[in-house]
Design an enzyme around this catalytic site. Structure first.
Site, mmCIF file in Angstrom:
data_model
loop_
_atom_site.group_PDB
_atom_site.id
_atom_site.type_symbol
_atom_site.label_atom_id
_atom_site.label_comp_id
_atom_site.label_asym_id
_atom_site.label_seq_id
_atom_site.Cartn_x
_atom_site.Cartn_y
_atom_site.Cartn_z
ATOM 1 N N ASN A 208 -3.242 5.366 4.158
ATOM 2 C CA ASN A 208 -3.294 6.353 5.397
ATOM 3 C C ASN A 208 -2.315 7.427 5.486
ATOM 4 O O ASN A 208 -1.363 7.414 4.390
ATOM 5 C CB ASN A 208 -3.260 5.692 6.823
ATOM 6 C CG ASN A 208 -1.909 4.890 6.824
ATOM 7 O OD1 ASN A 208 -0.764 5.440 6.909
ATOM 8 N ND2 ASN A 208 -2.221 3.589 6.868
ATOM 9 N N CYS A 273 6.611 0.143 13.498
ATOM 10 C CA CYS A 273 6.050 1.490 13.299
ATOM 11 C C CYS A 273 5.336 1.850 12.322
ATOM 12 O O CYS A 273 4.727 2.815 11.958
ATOM 13 C CB CYS A 273 7.377 2.472 13.322
ATOM 14 S SG CYS A 273 6.805 4.367 13.410
ATOM 15 N N ALA A 274 5.112 1.055 11.380
ATOM 16 C CA ALA A 274 3.881 1.088 10.240
ATOM 17 C C ALA A 274 2.752 1.265 10.650
ATOM 18 O O ALA A 274 2.207 0.878 11.627
ATOM 19 C CB ALA A 274 4.306 0.057 9.369
ATOM 20 N N ASP A 278 -5.822 -2.157 8.848
ATOM 21 C CA ASP A 278 -6.233 -3.209 9.535
ATOM 22 C C ASP A 278 -7.283 -4.099 8.633
ATOM 23 O O ASP A 278 -7.306 -5.062 8.694
ATOM 24 C CB ASP A 278 -7.289 -2.624 10.493
ATOM 25 C CG ASP A 278 -6.254 -2.015 11.848
ATOM 26 O OD1 ASP A 278 -5.301 -2.479 12.273
ATOM 27 O OD2 ASP A 278 -6.603 -1.065 12.376
ATOM 28 N N LYS A 288 -10.379 -1.437 -13.758
ATOM 29 C CA LYS A 288 -11.057 -0.090 -13.225
ATOM 30 C C LYS A 288 -12.422 -0.226 -13.225
ATOM 31 O O LYS A 288 -13.191 -0.490 -14.277
ATOM 32 C CB LYS A 288 -10.552 0.932 -14.005
ATOM 33 C CG LYS A 288 -10.806 2.390 -13.688
ATOM 34 C CD LYS A 288 -10.545 3.500 -14.582
ATOM 35 C CE LYS A 288 -10.963 4.639 -14.184
ATOM 36 N NZ LYS A 288 -10.804 5.858 -15.153
ATOM 37 N N PRO A 303 -3.592 -9.564 8.508
ATOM 38 C CA PRO A 303 -2.775 -10.248 9.623
ATOM 39 C C PRO A 303 -2.116 -9.000 10.511
ATOM 40 O O PRO A 303 -1.951 -8.112 10.034
ATOM 41 C CB PRO A 303 -1.757 -11.109 8.863
ATOM 42 C CG PRO A 303 -1.778 -10.381 7.573
ATOM 43 C CD PRO A 303 -2.947 -9.568 7.248
#
Ligand code: PMT
Length: 398
Positions: A208, A273-274, A278, A288, A303
């Site tokens: 993200n 704060c990370a 999910d 690959k 988790p």
């Protein structure tokens, strides 16, 4: 709060030096004892006599003067509780970032073992110069607090950022420093920061946009408040926090972060704060994947790190558990729900719609706790880190 505090003020060569006289007045009026050192440039803008009249003490200029036998630079820096550099020129910040000591003021910075507040003052182009910004980051990661200059008409005739913060702002920063300085002394804290990455195959991953800025700012604020901090940070963090009270662990996946957090327990404080992914890819490949094979990914849930800490039995649970809520809709309702479900004392709710917050310098957040919702103004991530550290300190006192 400032009564009996000993402050060493370093005045370097900028027109804003006249404001340092007002700063001395505010500090001494509040009961602090101020001793000043001037660089040769600083002496061009304010006279040692003005400084001595206001501090009631000798103004220090030369490295080797009459009382050189006292080893001025060591003695002066050791006897202070806090060093304030106001105004701090680009040149002086460059020297400090390199650890140079070629006059009394720079040697004092080199010999100091005390916290320092810098009030930069310069032309807008100098402020924006990449070399200067690198130096500023260096002194910040070495533990300095920087009170940012203002955007205004500058003494050189140009307009932009660079005007030194007002004496009242520096006075408030000094008060805040002493309020925070010992509030978390002896406490152990764990902070998660940045984004986790989940491997798809040998060369691809899912992640993200978290830069790690907010989590790092919280870790630094806790460290400056006296806590011993373990910062568990995602590998793709853009920034790397550093402070003598801070130990950084780099991790890759949510599972690695979960393990590093639990291995770092026990702690008094936990801040999640990370931006933890999910889900992880349950059919990740070691090799690959060729384009012709296509991507058929399956996922399983990771988790929940904050919940796993917030729901620990009382004797193992940190006394302050802080989670975040990054939402694009129903911010407060979702944050209240996350607080209950994950067992947090505080949830810091931030609206991340349209790419807001991720990677930015500032944040607009609300504190959601048992006692209600407190909306905060937009502020730098550093300042929000301090607000979170203050909230934690008063929560631990209750
Ligand atoms: O890093 P920056 O660029 O500075 O951006 C800051 C930020 C946007 C990442 C930060 O302010 C923020 O909002 N962090 C939380 C991001 C997030 O994952 O929020 P969430 O609402 O999805 O999760 C709620 C809480 O559960 C968070 O504390 C999160 O750390 C935690 N969580 C989530 C999933 C999971 N598997 N484990 C967790 O611990």
């Amino acid at each position: 709060m400032l009564s009996g505090k000993r402050i060493l003020l370093i005045i370097t060569g900028s027109i804003a030096a006249y404001k340092s006289l007002e700063l001395i007045r505010l500090l001494t009026k509040a009961g602090a004892s101020v001793e000043a050192a001037l660089t040769p440039g600083g002496k061009q803008f304010v006279t040692p006599l003005s400084v001595e009249t206001l501090t009631g003490k000798k103004a220090h200029i030369e490295m080797w003067d009459d009382d050189a036998y006292e080893m001025n630079h060591i003695e002066l820096s050791r006897s202070a509780d806090l060093v304030i550099v106001a105004p701090a020129t680009a040149d002086f910040i460059a020297k400090v970032s390199r650890g140079e000591g070629d006059d009394l003021a720079s040697t004092l910075m080199l010999a100091k073992n005390k916290p320092a507040i810098f009030a930069p003052s310069m032309n807008v182009e100098m402020w924006e110069n990449p070399a200067f910004q690198r130096n500023l980051k260096t002194i910040e990661s070495d533990g300095a607090t920087v009170v940012s200059p203002k955007v205004d008409a500058l003494a050189c005739g140009e307009f932009g950022i660079g005007k030194m913060a007002e004496p009242e702002t520096l006075f408030e920063a000094t008060q805040q420093h002493f309020a925070l300085a010992t509030s978390l002394e002896g406490k152990r804290a764990i902070v998660t920061s940045g984004g986790t990455i989940e491997r798809i195959d040998a060369v691809r991953y899912i992640s993200n946009f978290s830069s790690g800025k907010q989590g790092n700012a919280i870790a630094i604020a806790l460290a400056k408040s006296g806590a011993h901090v373990t910062l568990v940070s995602g590998l793709n963090s853009e920034v790397s926090a550093s402070h003598p009270n801070l130990n950084r662990l780099s991790v890759e996946s949510a599972e690695d972060m979960h393990q590093a957090v639990h291995e770092s327990l026990p702690a008094d404080i936990f801040v999640g704060c990370a931006a933890v992914c999910d889900f992880k890819v349950s059919n990740a490949s070691d090799r690959k994947t060729k384009k012709a094979e296509g991507l058929n990914l399956t996922f399983e849930e990771n988790p929940d790190i904050v919940a796993s800490v917030g729901q620990l039995p009382k004797e193992q649970r940190p006394s302050a558990v802080v989670g975040f809520a990054a939402e694009t809709e129903n911010l407060i309702e979702n944050a209240q729900d996350k607080r209950r479900r994950k067992g947090c004392d505080l949830v810091v709710a931030n609206n991340v719609q349209s790419g807001a917050v991720f990677g930015q310098q500032s944040n607009t957040a609300s504190f959601v706790s048992e006692s209600g919702v407190q909306d905060l103004e937009t502020m730098s991530k550093e300042r929000l880190g301090q607000e979170i550290a203050s909230w934690i300190a008063s929560h631990l006192q209750d």
